[in-house]
Scaffold this motif. Structure first.
Motif: not given
Length: 315
Positions: A79-82, A205-207, A234-236
Protein backbone atom coordinates in the motif's frame (compact mmCIF):
# COMPACT_ATOMS: atom_id res chain seq x y z
CA UNK A 1 7.75 -5.65 -22.61
CA UNK A 2 10.55 -5.86 -20.07
CA UNK A 3 9.91 -6.13 -16.34
CA UNK A 4 12.39 -5.49 -13.55
CA UNK A 5 11.23 -7.34 -10.44
CA UNK A 6 12.80 -6.47 -7.07
CA UNK A 7 11.79 -9.49 -5.03
CA UNK A 8 10.86 -8.51 -1.49
CA UNK A 9 11.53 -11.08 1.21
CA UNK A 10 7.84 -11.92 1.59
CA UNK A 11 7.54 -12.75 -2.11
CA UNK A 12 10.50 -15.12 -2.32
CA UNK A 13 8.32 -18.25 -1.91
CA UNK A 14 6.09 -17.35 -4.87
CA UNK A 15 8.30 -15.18 -7.07
CA UNK A 16 9.13 -17.97 -9.51
CA UNK A 17 5.43 -18.60 -10.08
CA UNK A 18 4.94 -14.86 -10.59
CA UNK A 19 7.80 -14.71 -13.09
CA UNK A 20 6.35 -17.65 -15.03
CA UNK A 21 2.97 -15.92 -15.27
CA UNK A 22 4.62 -12.62 -16.27
CA UNK A 23 6.42 -14.46 -19.06
CA UNK A 24 3.13 -16.01 -20.17
CA UNK A 25 1.89 -12.44 -20.64
CA UNK A 26 4.76 -11.84 -23.04
CA UNK A 27 7.23 -10.21 -20.68
CA UNK A 28 10.95 -10.60 -20.38
CA UNK A 29 11.64 -10.57 -16.65
CA UNK A 30 14.81 -9.78 -14.72
CA UNK A 31 14.83 -10.32 -10.95
CA UNK A 32 16.82 -8.59 -8.26
CA UNK A 33 17.23 -10.20 -4.86
CA UNK A 34 16.35 -8.19 -1.78
CA UNK A 35 20.01 -7.38 -1.09
CA UNK A 36 20.67 -6.37 -4.70
CA UNK A 37 17.58 -4.15 -4.78
CA UNK A 38 18.89 -2.29 -1.73
CA UNK A 39 21.92 -1.24 -3.79
CA UNK A 40 20.93 1.96 -5.67
CA UNK A 41 23.68 1.51 -8.27
CA UNK A 42 22.46 -1.99 -9.10
CA UNK A 43 18.89 -0.75 -9.49
CA UNK A 44 19.97 2.16 -11.70
CA UNK A 45 21.92 -0.24 -13.89
CA UNK A 46 19.10 -2.74 -14.32
CA UNK A 47 16.21 -0.30 -14.70
CA UNK A 48 17.54 1.46 -17.82
CA UNK A 49 15.48 -0.45 -20.38
CA UNK A 50 12.63 -1.70 -18.16
CA UNK A 51 9.04 -0.88 -19.12
CA UNK A 52 7.61 -1.98 -15.76
CA UNK A 53 9.23 -1.95 -12.33
CA UNK A 54 7.69 -4.25 -9.69
CA UNK A 55 8.98 -3.61 -6.17
CA UNK A 56 8.30 -3.73 -2.45
CA UNK A 57 10.56 -1.55 -0.29
CA UNK A 58 13.24 -0.45 -2.75
CA UNK A 59 13.85 3.31 -2.83
CA UNK A 60 12.82 4.85 -6.14
CA UNK A 61 14.11 8.41 -6.05
CA UNK A 62 14.85 11.00 -8.74
CA UNK A 63 18.23 9.47 -9.55
CA UNK A 64 16.70 6.06 -10.15
CA UNK A 65 13.88 7.49 -12.26
CA UNK A 66 16.33 9.51 -14.36
CA UNK A 67 18.05 6.24 -15.29
CA UNK A 68 14.77 4.62 -16.32
CA UNK A 69 14.68 5.61 -19.99
CA UNK A 70 11.79 3.31 -20.97
CA UNK A 71 9.83 3.06 -17.71
CA UNK A 72 6.07 3.52 -18.00
CA UNK A 73 4.66 1.74 -14.94
CA UNK A 74 5.75 1.19 -11.32
CA UNK A 75 3.84 -1.46 -9.38
CA UNK A 76 4.17 -1.35 -5.59
CA UNK A 77 3.73 -4.71 -3.86
CA UNK A 78 1.78 -3.18 -1.00
CA UNK A 79 0.00 0.00 0.00
CA UNK A 80 2.48 2.65 1.15
CA UNK A 81 4.35 4.49 -1.61
CA UNK A 82 6.57 6.62 0.62
CA UNK A 83 9.63 4.86 -0.86
CA UNK A 84 8.71 6.16 -4.33
CA UNK A 85 9.06 9.77 -5.54
CA UNK A 86 5.52 9.84 -6.86
CA UNK A 87 5.56 13.52 -7.82
CA UNK A 88 8.66 13.11 -9.95
CA UNK A 89 7.13 10.04 -11.55
CA UNK A 90 4.25 12.28 -12.66
CA UNK A 91 6.73 14.65 -14.29
CA UNK A 92 8.33 11.72 -16.08
CA UNK A 93 4.96 10.40 -17.27
CA UNK A 94 5.32 7.19 -15.25
CA UNK A 95 2.21 5.62 -13.75
CA UNK A 96 2.50 4.43 -10.13
CA UNK A 97 0.06 1.83 -8.80
CA UNK A 98 -0.25 0.07 -5.46
CA UNK A 99 -2.35 -2.60 -3.75
CA UNK A 100 -4.53 -0.81 -1.21
CA UNK A 101 -6.29 -3.02 1.31
CA UNK A 102 -4.90 -6.32 0.05
CA UNK A 103 -2.87 -6.87 3.22
CA UNK A 104 -5.17 -4.97 5.60
CA UNK A 105 -6.65 -8.06 7.24
CA UNK A 106 -3.22 -9.59 7.82
CA UNK A 107 -1.91 -6.41 9.44
CA UNK A 108 -5.05 -6.02 11.56
CA UNK A 109 -4.71 -9.57 12.86
CA UNK A 110 -1.11 -8.84 13.87
CA UNK A 111 -2.31 -5.82 15.83
CA UNK A 112 -4.71 -8.01 17.79
CA UNK A 113 -1.86 -10.42 18.50
CA UNK A 114 0.26 -7.54 19.75
CA UNK A 115 -2.51 -6.24 21.99
CA UNK A 116 -2.99 -9.59 23.69
CA UNK A 117 0.75 -10.29 23.90
CA UNK A 118 1.47 -6.93 25.52
CA UNK A 119 -1.47 -7.17 27.91
CA UNK A 120 -0.46 -10.64 29.09
CA UNK A 121 3.35 -10.15 28.84
CA UNK A 122 3.59 -13.20 26.62
CA UNK A 123 7.03 -12.49 25.19
CA UNK A 124 8.60 -11.88 28.60
CA UNK A 125 6.90 -14.86 30.26
CA UNK A 126 7.76 -17.17 27.37
CA UNK A 127 11.43 -16.23 27.69
CA UNK A 128 11.46 -16.61 31.48
CA UNK A 129 9.64 -19.94 31.46
CA UNK A 130 11.99 -21.43 28.86
CA UNK A 131 14.88 -20.46 31.16
CA UNK A 132 13.36 -22.49 34.00
CA UNK A 133 11.43 -19.80 35.87
CA UNK A 134 7.84 -20.53 36.86
CA UNK A 135 6.75 -17.08 38.00
CA UNK A 136 3.10 -16.03 38.04
CA UNK A 137 2.15 -12.71 36.48
CA UNK A 138 -1.08 -10.71 36.35
CA UNK A 139 -2.17 -9.35 33.00
CA UNK A 140 -4.91 -7.14 31.61
CA UNK A 141 -8.10 -7.82 29.67
CA UNK A 142 -8.88 -5.95 26.47
CA UNK A 143 -12.55 -5.80 27.40
CA UNK A 144 -13.62 -2.34 28.54
CA UNK A 145 -10.37 -0.67 27.48
CA UNK A 146 -10.10 2.19 25.00
CA UNK A 147 -8.57 1.48 21.61
CA UNK A 148 -7.20 4.54 19.82
CA UNK A 149 -6.58 4.34 16.08
CA UNK A 150 -4.40 6.94 14.37
CA UNK A 151 -5.43 6.71 10.72
CA UNK A 152 -8.83 5.32 9.79
CA UNK A 153 -8.03 3.73 6.43
CA UNK A 154 -8.36 0.12 5.33
CA UNK A 155 -6.23 -1.22 8.19
CA UNK A 156 -7.76 1.02 10.84
CA UNK A 157 -11.24 -0.08 9.84
CA UNK A 158 -10.29 -3.76 9.93
CA UNK A 159 -8.83 -3.32 13.43
CA UNK A 160 -12.05 -1.66 14.59
CA UNK A 161 -14.07 -4.48 13.05
CA UNK A 162 -12.12 -7.26 14.75
CA UNK A 163 -11.98 -5.61 18.18
CA UNK A 164 -15.77 -5.43 18.31
CA UNK A 165 -15.77 -8.88 19.93
CA UNK A 166 -13.56 -7.58 22.76
CA UNK A 167 -16.16 -4.97 23.77
CA UNK A 168 -13.62 -2.14 23.60
CA UNK A 169 -14.32 1.57 23.43
CA UNK A 170 -13.03 2.73 20.04
CA UNK A 171 -11.82 6.22 19.15
CA UNK A 172 -9.90 7.44 16.12
CA UNK A 173 -8.21 10.44 14.57
CA UNK A 174 -8.09 10.72 10.81
CA UNK A 175 -7.68 13.50 8.29
CA UNK A 176 -10.24 11.74 6.13
CA UNK A 177 -13.27 10.92 8.27
CA UNK A 178 -15.47 8.12 7.00
CA UNK A 179 -18.37 8.99 9.29
CA UNK A 180 -20.65 6.30 7.90
CA UNK A 181 -18.16 3.47 8.46
CA UNK A 182 -17.16 4.87 11.86
CA UNK A 183 -20.78 4.80 13.01
CA UNK A 184 -21.19 1.26 11.68
CA UNK A 185 -18.09 0.06 13.56
CA UNK A 186 -18.80 1.97 16.75
CA UNK A 187 -15.87 4.37 16.39
CA UNK A 188 -15.91 7.98 17.57
CA UNK A 189 -13.64 10.58 15.99
CA UNK A 190 -11.72 12.68 18.50
CA UNK A 191 -8.95 15.28 18.46
CA UNK A 192 -5.38 14.08 18.30
CA UNK A 193 -4.72 15.16 21.89
CA UNK A 194 -7.77 13.21 23.06
CA UNK A 195 -6.53 10.17 21.15
CA UNK A 196 -3.18 10.31 22.92
CA UNK A 197 -4.55 10.94 26.42
CA UNK A 198 -7.55 8.57 26.39
CA UNK A 199 -6.18 5.48 24.63
CA UNK A 200 -5.19 2.35 26.53
CA UNK A 201 -3.92 0.93 23.22
CA UNK A 202 -2.71 3.45 20.65
CA UNK A 203 -2.31 1.93 17.18
CA UNK A 204 -0.45 3.82 14.46
CA UNK A 205 -2.00 2.90 11.11
CA UNK A 206 -1.54 6.07 9.08
CA UNK A 207 0.70 6.50 6.05
CA UNK A 208 3.99 8.39 6.36
CA UNK A 209 4.15 11.87 4.87
CA UNK A 210 6.00 15.14 5.35
CA UNK A 211 3.60 16.31 8.07
CA UNK A 212 3.84 13.35 10.46
CA UNK A 213 7.57 12.59 10.61
CA UNK A 214 8.35 11.90 14.32
CA UNK A 215 4.77 12.86 15.16
CA UNK A 216 4.88 10.52 18.15
CA UNK A 217 7.57 12.18 20.25
CA UNK A 218 8.40 12.90 23.90
CA UNK A 219 5.50 15.33 24.22
CA UNK A 220 3.06 12.60 23.20
CA UNK A 221 4.38 10.12 25.75
CA UNK A 222 3.78 12.70 28.47
CA UNK A 223 0.12 12.85 27.42
CA UNK A 224 -0.39 9.07 27.33
CA UNK A 225 -1.57 6.97 30.26
CA UNK A 226 1.16 5.41 32.37
CA UNK A 227 -0.09 1.90 31.54
CA UNK A 228 -0.91 2.58 27.85
CA UNK A 229 0.52 0.47 25.04
CA UNK A 230 1.79 1.83 21.72
CA UNK A 231 1.62 -0.31 18.57
CA UNK A 232 3.14 0.73 15.24
CA UNK A 233 2.37 -1.25 12.08
CA UNK A 234 2.67 1.73 9.73
CA UNK A 235 6.09 3.32 9.17
CA UNK A 236 8.91 3.60 11.68
CA UNK A 237 9.66 7.26 11.04
CA UNK A 238 6.30 8.34 12.47
CA UNK A 239 7.76 7.63 15.92
CA UNK A 240 10.79 9.32 17.49
CA UNK A 241 12.45 6.07 18.53
CA UNK A 242 14.91 7.70 20.93
CA UNK A 243 12.02 9.29 22.82
CA UNK A 244 10.07 6.02 22.76
CA UNK A 245 12.87 3.92 24.17
CA UNK A 246 13.42 6.52 26.91
CA UNK A 247 9.70 6.43 27.74
CA UNK A 248 9.83 2.63 27.97
CA UNK A 249 12.95 2.60 30.13
CA UNK A 250 11.43 5.11 32.56
CA UNK A 251 7.99 3.44 32.51
CA UNK A 252 6.22 6.54 31.19
CA UNK A 253 4.02 4.13 29.22
CA UNK A 254 3.20 0.47 29.75
CA UNK A 255 4.83 -0.98 26.66
CA UNK A 256 5.19 -0.93 22.89
CA UNK A 257 5.16 -3.24 19.90
CA UNK A 258 6.95 -2.26 16.69
CA UNK A 259 6.64 -4.08 13.39
CA UNK A 260 8.43 -1.23 11.62
CA UNK A 261 11.56 0.78 12.34
CA UNK A 262 12.82 4.08 10.98
CA UNK A 263 15.85 2.27 9.54
CA UNK A 264 15.28 -1.26 8.30
CA UNK A 265 17.00 -3.43 9.18
CA UNK A 266 17.83 -1.46 12.35
CA UNK A 267 21.31 -1.11 13.74
CA UNK A 268 20.17 -2.42 17.11
CA UNK A 269 17.11 -3.45 19.14
CA UNK A 270 16.90 -2.35 22.79
CA UNK A 271 16.60 -5.27 25.22
CA UNK A 272 13.57 -4.01 27.11
CA UNK A 273 11.02 -6.23 28.84
CA UNK A 274 8.15 -3.95 27.77
CA UNK A 275 9.12 -3.84 24.09
CA UNK A 276 8.21 -6.28 21.32
CA UNK A 277 9.81 -5.99 17.86
CA UNK A 278 9.16 -7.95 14.67
CA UNK A 279 10.86 -7.58 11.24
CA UNK A 280 8.09 -5.82 9.27
CA UNK A 281 5.84 -8.88 8.93
CA UNK A 282 2.46 -7.14 9.10
CA UNK A 283 1.36 -8.01 5.59
CA UNK A 284 3.43 -11.17 5.31
CA UNK A 285 0.88 -13.93 5.21
CA UNK A 286 0.45 -16.50 2.49
CA UNK A 287 -3.03 -15.19 1.74
CA UNK A 288 -2.19 -11.48 1.49
CA UNK A 289 0.93 -12.07 -0.61
CA UNK A 290 -1.12 -14.12 -3.06
CA UNK A 291 -3.76 -11.39 -3.30
CA UNK A 292 -1.10 -8.78 -4.06
CA UNK A 293 0.54 -11.08 -6.60
CA UNK A 294 -2.79 -11.59 -8.37
CA UNK A 295 -3.40 -7.83 -8.53
CA UNK A 296 0.14 -7.26 -9.81
CA UNK A 297 -0.34 -9.79 -12.61
CA UNK A 298 -3.69 -8.27 -13.52
CA UNK A 299 -2.10 -4.83 -13.89
CA UNK A 300 0.68 -6.27 -16.04
CA UNK A 301 -1.97 -7.89 -18.24
CA UNK A 302 -3.83 -4.59 -18.46
CA UNK A 303 -0.61 -2.79 -19.39
CA UNK A 304 0.12 -5.31 -22.13
CA UNK A 305 -3.40 -4.90 -23.54
CA UNK A 306 -3.48 -1.11 -23.29
CA UNK A 307 -6.22 -1.15 -20.64
CA UNK A 308 -6.60 1.13 -17.61
CA UNK A 309 -4.35 0.31 -14.66
CA UNK A 310 -5.99 -0.45 -11.32
CA UNK A 311 -5.24 1.63 -8.22
CA UNK A 312 -3.22 4.42 -9.83
CA UNK A 313 -1.91 6.72 -7.07
CA UNK A 314 -0.63 9.55 -9.32
CA UNK A 315 -3.39 9.83 -11.87
Amino acid sequence: MKILFSVGNAFVPIHQEMVMKMEQLGAKVECLTFDASMNPDKVKEKIRDADIYVLAVTKVNREVLDCAHSLKLIIKLGTGVDNIDVNYAVEKGIVVSNAPGENAWSVAELVIGYMIALSRKLSLLDSRTKKGAWKHSLGLELSGKTLGILGFGNIGKKIAQITHVFRMNKIAFSNHKDEKMAERLGVSFVTMDQLFSESDYLVISTSLNQTNYHLIDASVFKKMKANAFLINISRGAIIDEVALFDALQTNQIGGAALDVREIEPPDSVPNLNNLMVTPHIGGSTIESIQRIANLTLENIRRFSQGESILHVVNR
